[in-house]
Design an enzyme around this catalytic site. Structure first.
Site: not given
Ligand code: ZN
Length: 471
Positions: A273-274, A322, A431
């Site tokens: 993610d991110d 996301h 992440h």
């Molecule tokens: Zn996130």
């Protein structure tokens, strides 16, 4: 004739004898009495030449005369010195030379203190303190030698003059300590099939024999053309036949064998993610190396890494949605606000990949409670809404810990490898904006591949993982 010749020879002899006798007893000359041409003196001892006298005359009537002494002896330094004696009387002069040798005849001191139980076969004994010194040479501790004979150890030291001191002790010759055998690198090595196994090496140290690395025997073979678990055994013996043996395991694993549409009951979904961020390119290199496909739930606010969106897609990963802003206060205030943000990131992904992604992950996950702060029941509404319009959202089943307070790659590896299970949908939350997460990925892949897992990207066909909605 022969008789006459003998008589002449006899007469000549008599004449010489008489002449010699005369010369010896009646001729006048300079006599040195008590003179010795070679003397020895001990180093550091004050040297005084032996007393002599010199006279002029015959052996029976000799008058004492003076003489000069030239040269000196350095009693502090070993060597041979020459003293010259010169006596003059009238026009007669006699010179005599004396050699004086400064010698060291004293034995060096040898001190041996300590315990003599269990002396190594080669005499090495860490429990004994040895010192040696010599009046002339000073410290000789480095020159002390020893040898083992029967049940005795003999220490010996010699000074530069060859004076030797020996000390003998009864000992128990014994080495009851095993050598230490230390493997370089890890005790378990993971290798991708087709790669080359390079022995990382080892070190063997024995309490008695010192470094015995060269004595190490290595057995066992690694066939990197075939996946499997291989064992290498390292064995070393010291001179007293104490043996140490250690093993190394080499796990040769297949390349990731993911094929779209085919699902194994041992599947791991790595999700990041991110990103994309500063560590994403490095992560992509690692994934590529193992042919591992993953899922990236991307954000839109960082434009420095836009080209990586394309690379993620080109290399077979799923580029999923996301949030554009990842701003909870903004996106969770209303359905419209969320949808605006979602379509914005969908647009951006389409722009760089040509793919219209419908796979999403809510910031904070569908179970987040932080959204309550901005609008009650927003998650209940959003989870329904996105499904209605053809999106699919994914949560996770395994926390790598990198969103909490774990910053140690080893902890992340442990969190993930201990949680993955056969016949489970293993969706791992990670992440790619965190360097320590990227640091952990290779080991996680090695563990998975060598234990029969396949790494797959999430697709619209993947088993859905939803958490409980709390708002
Ligand atoms: Zn996130």
């Amino acid at each position: 004739m022969a008789k006459k010749g003998l008589i002449i020879l006899f007469i000549i002899s008599i004449v010489f004898l008489i002449f010699g006798f005369y010369v010896n007893f009646f001729s006048r000359r300079i006599y040195f009495n008590n003179f010795t041409s070679d003397e020895q003196t001990e180093v550091f001892k004050k040297y005084k030449p032996k007393k002599i006298s010199v006279c002029y005359g015959t052996k029976y009537n000799c008058k004492k005369i003076n003489y000069k002494l030239k040269g000196s002896v350095n009693e502090k330094k070993l060597g041979t010195y020459t003293l010259t004696y010169i006596a003059n009387y009238k026009d007669v002069s006699v010179t005599k030379r004396k050699k004086v040798k400064v010698v060291d005849t004293k034995k060096p001191n040898l001190n041996v203190e300590g315990i003599f139980t269990n002396v190594c076969p080669n005499g090495k004994n860490d429990y004994v303190k040895i010192t040696a010194d010599d009046l002339y040479d000073g410290d000789l501790t480095d020159k002390v030698k020893y040898k083992i004979k029967d049940n005795k150890i003999i220490y010996k030291v010699s000074d530069s003059s060859g004076n030797t001191t020996k000390k003998t002790f009864e000992v128990n010759i014994m080495d009851n300590e095993k050598p230490q055998l230390i493997l370089n690198d890890e005790n378990i090595i993971y290798l991708s099939v087709g790669s080359k196994f390079i022995e990382p090496g080892y070190v063997a140290i024995d309490n008695c024999d010192g470094n015995i690395t060269e004595e190490v025997k290595v057995s066992g073979e690694v066939d990197t053309t075939k996946p499997g678990t291989y064992e290498i055994t390292y064995t070393v013996k010291d001179e007293f036949a104490n043996e140490t043996s250690v093993k190394r395991t080499v796990k040769v694993f297949p390349k990731n064998s993911y094929k779209p549409g085919i699902l194994s009951n041992k599947t791991i979904y790595l999700t990041f993610d991110d990103g994309p961020g500063a560590h994403t390119a490095r992560l992509l290199d690692i994934l590529k190396n193992y042919n591992v496909k993953a899922t990236f739930f991307v954000t839109g606010y960082n434009n420095n890494y836009n080209d990586l969106l394309k690379r993620e897609n080109d290399e077979g990963h799923t580029v999923a949605l996301h949030s554009y802003t990842h701003n909870y206060g903004l996106i969770y205030q209303s359905i419209d606000a969320y949808m605006e943000d979602l379509l914005r990131i969908q647009d951006k992904v389409r722009q760089y990949t040509g793919v219209t992604s419908t796979i999403i992950r809510f910031p904070g996950g569908s179970s987040n409670t932080i959204s309550r702060k901005y609008r009650t029941r927003i998650m209940t509404d959003l989870t329904k809404k996105v499904e209605e319009i053809g999106f699919r959202y994914f949560d996770w089943t395994i926390l790598s810990g990198d969103a909490g307070n774990t910053t140690d790659p080893n902890k992340i590896i442990q969190n993930v490898t201990s949680a993955v299970k056969e016949n489970e949908t293993n969706v791992v939350l990670m992440h790619d904006i965190k360097s320590y997460t990227v640091d952990s990925v290779e080991k996680i892949i090695q563990y998975g591949l060598s234990n029969g897992y396949t790494f797959a990207p999430l697709t619209m066909e993947s088993p859905v993982v939803h958490q409980h909605v709390n708002n």
